[in-house]
Design an enzyme around this catalytic site. Sequence first.
Site, PDB file in Angstrom:
ATOM      1  N   GLU A 269     127.234 100.238   5.465  1.00 51.27           N
ATOM      2  CA  GLU A 269     127.956 100.718   6.655  1.00 51.27           C
ATOM      3  C   GLU A 269     127.078 100.568   7.960  1.00 51.27           C
ATOM      4  OE1 GLU A 269     128.942 104.829   5.585  1.00 51.27           O
ATOM      5  OE2 GLU A 269     130.644 104.076   4.287  1.00 51.27           O
ATOM      6  N   PRO A 270     126.203  99.475   8.337  1.00 52.29           N
ATOM      7  CA  PRO A 270     125.532  99.519   9.397  1.00 52.29           C
ATOM      8  C   PRO A 270     126.306  99.722  10.857  1.00 52.29           C
ATOM      9  CG  PRO A 270     126.040  97.347   8.893  1.00 52.29           C
ATOM     10  CD  PRO A 270     126.838  98.086   7.834  1.00 52.29           C
ATOM     11  N   GLY A 271     125.541 100.484  11.761  1.00 50.96           N
ATOM     12  CA  GLY A 271     126.080 100.301  13.009  1.00 50.96           C
ATOM     13  C   GLY A 271     125.055  99.913  13.832  1.00 50.96           C
ATOM     14  N   ARG A 308     119.284 108.882  24.416  1.00 50.14           N
ATOM     15  CA  ARG A 308     118.316 108.515  23.284  1.00 50.14           C
ATOM     16  C   ARG A 308     116.952 108.990  23.631  1.00 50.14           C
ATOM     17  NH1 ARG A 308     117.677 104.122  21.037  1.00 50.14           N
ATOM     18  NH2 ARG A 308     117.746 105.052  18.638  1.00 50.14           N
ATOM     19  N   TYR A 312     115.873 111.793  20.957  1.00 45.96           N
ATOM     20  CA  TYR A 312     115.127 111.305  19.898  1.00 45.96           C
ATOM     21  C   TYR A 312     113.646 110.867  19.958  1.00 45.96           C
ATOM     22  CZ  TYR A 312     119.850 110.603  17.931  1.00 45.96           C
ATOM     23  OH  TYR A 312     121.118 110.706  17.533  1.00 45.96           O
ATOM     24  N   CYS A 338     119.276 116.035  37.689  1.00 50.44           N
ATOM     25  CA  CYS A 338     118.616 117.391  37.706  1.00 50.44           C
ATOM     26  C   CYS A 338     118.224 117.846  36.620  1.00 50.44           C
ATOM     27  CB  CYS A 338     119.532 118.414  38.907  1.00 50.44           C
ATOM     28  SG  CYS A 338     118.357 119.808  39.307  1.00 50.44           S
ATOM     29  N   GLU A 339     117.206 117.412  36.015  1.00 47.84           N
ATOM     30  CA  GLU A 339     116.707 117.776  34.590  1.00 47.84           C
ATOM     31  C   GLU A 339     115.779 116.665  34.335  1.00 47.84           C
ATOM     32  OE1 GLU A 339     117.772 120.297  31.321  1.00 47.84           O
ATOM     33  OE2 GLU A 339     119.454 119.784  32.820  1.00 47.84           O
ATOM     34  N   TYR A 366     124.598 103.861  20.752  1.00 49.78           N
ATOM     35  CA  TYR A 366     124.430 105.129  21.114  1.00 49.78           C
ATOM     36  C   TYR A 366     124.010 105.345  22.579  1.00 49.78           C
ATOM     37  CZ  TYR A 366     124.712 105.496  16.065  1.00 49.78           C
ATOM     38  OH  TYR A 366     125.389 105.311  14.913  1.00 49.78           O
TER      39      TYR A 366
END
Length: 409
Positions: A269-271, A308, A312, A338-339, A366
């Site tokens: 099940e690769p994504g 990401r 991560y 604004c972050e 993603y």
Amino acid sequence: MQLSDQNTYSVQGIDPHYLVEQFGSPLYVYDGTTIRRKVTELQHAFPGINMKIKYACKANTNLSILRLMREIGVELDVVSPGELEMGMIAGYEGSQITFTPSGVPFEEVREAVEAGAIVNVDSIPLLEWFGQTYGNTKPCLIRIKPNVAAGGNVKIMTAHADSKFGISVLLLDEILEVVKKYNIKIIGLHQHTGSDIKDAEPFLKVADILFETAKHFPDLEVIDLGGGFKVSYLPGDAITDMDLLGKKISERFEKFCSEYGRKLQLWFEPGKFLVSESGYLFVKTTVVKEDPARHFVHVDSGLNHLIRPMMYGSYHHILNVTNPTGEIKPYNVVGYICETDTFASDRNLPEVRPGDVLAFLNAGAYGLTMSSNYNARFRPAEILIDHGQAKLIRRRETLEDLLKTQIEI
């Protein structure tokens, strides 16, 4: 993305500047040729094995990507009713879809079963409900947690003892008791270790655990080893040696099938493995700020489009598409939210000037699926380039899109 002798970049021969001019910035672009190549790479790693690829579509759910997967013989793994519906809109039959939930309301499982999908049961309570509801009339898989830690960031490790995913292999006796109680039709066992696994050993370790567990289930048709193959982020980055992995797993799988008494089907099940390398996020430089501490490159995107790096700490290689031969300088590449939304710190790039187009690589997985409208920003358009043609597969959002679900009182 190719750099020509004239020091210009292209995707299947198409100039990124043309794409940005035609479709705006920021812009997600996917290369269909790369997706086809990654599918072929996985298929060729398992010659002689009855192997099936199930695309984990949470990585990228654009209908055109799903249709491309279906066209080249890849089936689907989904985690929500929405993904299930998208798969069916893209032309998949329910029987070609595996539904792998994580603690969802049981009504979602009922929807999947009624659509013809095969459910991957991830908890004892769900197994009990499935048995009470369907007995021996509907097939299912059981997701086993092998209690093995492997992969990249801890947020994407899914098989260790503290992970929420699957039923611990230590609860095998309880699993067997529920299965026997309702005579549940178990056709497969599944596990997914995590993501960014480059070595064969973790796959072999969990495979051995699953093969040993499978001996307690006499009517299996499928062993599903999930996905998590490492993709290349940095130039020269170590990746999963698919040929070596395929050889070693095939040997273990054939030995298991011989001991089991008949041949089973092997699923993966690769994504990210299938779509990450195909994707680019093109952005425009808005401001270059020469601060005493850092040189900042501000771009017309942010964590609302590609979360990401902030979520991560993931690395995305960045190219200066406009000025590829400029003097190399260190920059912090940052977004417009604004972050704090830093894409890259102390990244050496050819000199960046206002208006330059930058490309973030490995943006096919993603990216848009994890995007948001934070700061009331619009999601970008998406383009698929296939057979040398660039086609719009998602238009850029507008203010009307942001407001259409709101109700004035």
